[in-house]
Design a protein around this motif. Sequence first.
Motif, PDB file in Angstrom:
ATOM      1  N   LYS A 262       0.824  -1.196   0.000  1.00  0.00           N
ATOM      2  CA  LYS A 262       0.000   0.000   0.000  1.00  0.00           C
ATOM      3  C   LYS A 262       0.866   1.256   0.000  1.00  0.00           C
ATOM      4  O   LYS A 262       0.562   2.238  -0.642  1.00  0.00           O
ATOM      5  CB  LYS A 262      -0.938  -0.005   1.211  1.00  0.00           C
ATOM      6  CG  LYS A 262      -1.935  -1.144   1.183  1.00  0.00           C
ATOM      7  CD  LYS A 262      -2.969  -0.895   0.119  1.00  0.00           C
ATOM      8  CE  LYS A 262      -3.956  -2.050   0.033  1.00  0.00           C
ATOM      9  NZ  LYS A 262      -4.756  -2.207   1.232  1.00  0.00           N
TER      10      LYS A 262
ATOM     11  N   ARG B 251     -10.117   5.318  -1.262  1.00  0.00           N
ATOM     12  CA  ARG B 251      -9.490   4.813  -0.042  1.00  0.00           C
ATOM     13  C   ARG B 251      -8.045   5.300   0.005  1.00  0.00           C
ATOM     14  O   ARG B 251      -7.329   5.235  -0.991  1.00  0.00           O
ATOM     15  CB  ARG B 251      -9.529   3.284   0.013  1.00  0.00           C
ATOM     16  CG  ARG B 251     -10.839   2.749   0.546  1.00  0.00           C
ATOM     17  CD  ARG B 251     -10.798   1.246   0.734  1.00  0.00           C
ATOM     18  NE  ARG B 251     -11.963   0.811   1.467  1.00  0.00           N
ATOM     19  CZ  ARG B 251     -11.988   0.513   2.766  1.00  0.00           C
ATOM     20  NH1 ARG B 251     -10.877   0.590   3.468  1.00  0.00           N
ATOM     21  NH2 ARG B 251     -13.091   0.145   3.354  1.00  0.00           N
ATOM     22  N   SER B 252      -7.629   5.774   1.166  1.00  0.00           N
ATOM     23  CA  SER B 252      -6.274   6.287   1.309  1.00  0.00           C
ATOM     24  C   SER B 252      -5.724   5.926   2.674  1.00  0.00           C
ATOM     25  O   SER B 252      -6.468   5.570   3.597  1.00  0.00           O
ATOM     26  CB  SER B 252      -6.251   7.804   1.108  1.00  0.00           C
ATOM     27  OG  SER B 252      -7.097   8.446   2.044  1.00  0.00           O
ATOM     28  N   MET B 253      -4.422   5.989   2.789  1.00  0.00           N
ATOM     29  CA  MET B 253      -3.744   5.717   4.054  1.00  0.00           C
ATOM     30  C   MET B 253      -2.821   6.879   4.384  1.00  0.00           C
ATOM     31  O   MET B 253      -2.349   7.590   3.490  1.00  0.00           O
ATOM     32  CB  MET B 253      -2.940   4.416   3.974  1.00  0.00           C
ATOM     33  CG  MET B 253      -1.834   4.407   2.951  1.00  0.00           C
ATOM     34  SD  MET B 253      -0.805   2.941   3.049  1.00  0.00           S
ATOM     35  CE  MET B 253       0.066   3.254   4.576  1.00  0.00           C
TER      36      MET B 253
ATOM     37  N   HIS C 221      -2.869  12.104   3.389  1.00  0.00           N
ATOM     38  CA  HIS C 221      -3.531  10.837   3.081  1.00  0.00           C
ATOM     39  C   HIS C 221      -3.368  10.582   1.587  1.00  0.00           C
ATOM     40  O   HIS C 221      -3.802  11.389   0.763  1.00  0.00           O
ATOM     41  CB  HIS C 221      -5.012  10.880   3.449  1.00  0.00           C
ATOM     42  CG  HIS C 221      -5.261  10.718   4.916  1.00  0.00           C
ATOM     43  ND1 HIS C 221      -5.427  11.782   5.761  1.00  0.00           N
ATOM     44  CD2 HIS C 221      -5.343   9.599   5.694  1.00  0.00           C
ATOM     45  CE1 HIS C 221      -5.626  11.346   6.996  1.00  0.00           C
ATOM     46  NE2 HIS C 221      -5.583  10.024   6.982  1.00  0.00           N
TER      47      HIS C 221
ATOM     48  N   ASN D 233     -13.372   6.413   8.871  1.00  0.00           N
ATOM     49  CA  ASN D 233     -12.229   5.517   8.977  1.00  0.00           C
ATOM     50  C   ASN D 233     -12.703   4.071   9.016  1.00  0.00           C
ATOM     51  O   ASN D 233     -13.689   3.748   9.683  1.00  0.00           O
ATOM     52  CB  ASN D 233     -11.412   5.831  10.233  1.00  0.00           C
ATOM     53  CG  ASN D 233     -10.786   7.212  10.187  1.00  0.00           C
ATOM     54  OD1 ASN D 233     -10.235   7.608   9.168  1.00  0.00           O
ATOM     55  ND2 ASN D 233     -10.881   7.947  11.273  1.00  0.00           N
TER      56      ASN D 233
ATOM     57  N   ASP E 107      -8.609  -1.912   6.433  1.00  0.00           N
ATOM     58  CA  ASP E 107      -8.342  -2.361   5.073  1.00  0.00           C
ATOM     59  C   ASP E 107      -9.243  -3.551   4.748  1.00  0.00           C
ATOM     60  O   ASP E 107      -9.398  -4.475   5.546  1.00  0.00           O
ATOM     61  CB  ASP E 107      -6.869  -2.764   4.974  1.00  0.00           C
ATOM     62  CG  ASP E 107      -6.464  -3.157   3.573  1.00  0.00           C
ATOM     63  OD1 ASP E 107      -7.231  -2.889   2.630  1.00  0.00           O
ATOM     64  OD2 ASP E 107      -5.382  -3.754   3.429  1.00  0.00           O
TER      65      ASP E 107
ATOM     66  N   ARG F 162       1.393  -0.924   8.537  1.00  0.00           N
ATOM     67  CA  ARG F 162       0.557   0.198   8.133  1.00  0.00           C
ATOM     68  C   ARG F 162      -0.374   0.540   9.284  1.00  0.00           C
ATOM     69  O   ARG F 162      -0.567  -0.253  10.213  1.00  0.00           O
ATOM     70  CB  ARG F 162      -0.261  -0.159   6.894  1.00  0.00           C
ATOM     71  CG  ARG F 162      -1.104  -1.415   7.063  1.00  0.00           C
ATOM     72  CD  ARG F 162      -2.054  -1.624   5.939  1.00  0.00           C
ATOM     73  NE  ARG F 162      -3.039  -0.558   5.929  1.00  0.00           N
ATOM     74  CZ  ARG F 162      -3.746  -0.248   4.851  1.00  0.00           C
ATOM     75  NH1 ARG F 162      -3.579  -0.911   3.745  1.00  0.00           N
ATOM     76  NH2 ARG F 162      -4.621   0.732   4.897  1.00  0.00           N
TER      77      ARG F 162
ATOM     78  N   ASP G 281      -7.927   2.907   7.313  1.00  0.00           N
ATOM     79  CA  ASP G 281      -7.865   3.746   6.115  1.00  0.00           C
ATOM     80  C   ASP G 281      -8.840   4.906   6.263  1.00  0.00           C
ATOM     81  O   ASP G 281      -9.795   4.853   7.049  1.00  0.00           O
ATOM     82  CB  ASP G 281      -8.265   2.953   4.867  1.00  0.00           C
ATOM     83  CG  ASP G 281      -7.333   1.791   4.594  1.00  0.00           C
ATOM     84  OD1 ASP G 281      -6.149   1.877   4.976  1.00  0.00           O
ATOM     85  OD2 ASP G 281      -7.790   0.798   4.002  1.00  0.00           O
TER      86      ASP G 281
END
Length: 452
Positions: free
Chosen positions: A4, A102-104, A116, A419, A422, A431, A435
């Motif tokens: 990711k 979707r982002s991290m 993000h 939030n 994953d 991680r 997400d």
Amino acid sequence: MNRKLFTQKSTPYTKTNLPGKSFSTLLVLSLLVTQFLMGQSLFNRFTGADLFNGSVSSSAMGATHLLNSNGSWQSRYNPASLTKGGAVIDLQLSRLNVFERRSMPVRDSFDEFLTHADYAANTYNTNFIHAGITYKQFITGLGDVGVGISLSPLSHFNYDYSEEVRGSYRTEDGEYAGKDPVVGFQKLNTQGMQRMVSFGAGWHLQNLFQFNGSVGLSFNQVLGSEITETVQVDSLYADVINLSTYPDLVQSAKIPSGNFITVSAEFPLLAYIKLAASYESAVTIKSDSFYWERDSANGFYQFWTDSSTYVPSGINFIKPEKSTLGISYTGGENKNISIHLEADLLQYDKHQDLRDTKNVKFGFEYLTQRGTPVRGGLVYTGSPLPGMNPVSIFTFGSGKTINNIQIDFGGNYGIQSYNHPDLFPVSGDIRPDYDLVRESQLQLHLSVQYLW
């Protein structure tokens, strides 16, 4: 390198590097109305989607369906209003467009938060159709009586997720190759639709009781259907460590039928003010067998167990009991402006997973000098899922009458962020636990009514 972390640096939109016109349109809209919230379609599989769907005119005016439904939509939301107007045949088409990102979180070398970064983006749509007919007749000694029948959507369970996973490749001197090749795809898809048939009747009481009001009753039959879900982890190479080890799956479940009733009443309070009230009974639709779990840490529904078993099976859908009170004002010398307010109480009968909620709706219509309506409104509602943000929706629309044909168009728009873990975790993946999910929805409506 972590799949990711590597993906978000190289390809912010992993499904495609060029999101296209549909994304551009939604992005422009989101910049215009970022204060409005909507979404949570990830949980459609469990709770069904609240479509906020009614007649085009009432949808455009803050989803004030009790006060402003017209045509055969009255059969469900306000059968008392079937005594207004004449005979109507209507057809309505609706399209719901969903864009999910979707982002991290990304940190620098000093472990400070940077931003993000997106690693997956998905766009999908669902189409709905509504059709029906209404008829009003004056009966001597009884007064005006109206009846209606309609076929319309109630809810859906659709969700579509596809993640493009990238790996890493060390290039040699002089070699032309991508350092982050696509190594596979991870997909989750659910499909299911609930439709209903409504039979309604309304009675105007003025001639019988000297009371200038109407009452109505409708019977709503929810039709049986089916839900299907697919999980696929597709590797492009024989040995890839960045993909999830979840097994592929294809399963389906029958959705049984059910029914509920609607009772409504409306009457003028003053010269320009109208009051209305309605009650919809609840209906619970369960498969012969169903099962799901919730994460004790965050309260969200789980898709997977620790042993990589797909959790949800079957359906346990609840359309809540709904009580609505509305008031509208129509003023001005030519009655060229109207303002509408509604409040809903939705009760889930102390369901262990869902909580009671309230809706507040505001809508207006302004008639220009040419008689063209300008409609708009806002809807505010709490989420039945604990821990989720309230939902606000911006609505808009207009219409045109050509002889006996009434054409209306409108829509609603909103965005939501929350939030969530994953969907396809990888063993040993370093991680954050959650997400950031950002979702926008644009729903458009077009209806054609023939009046005679």
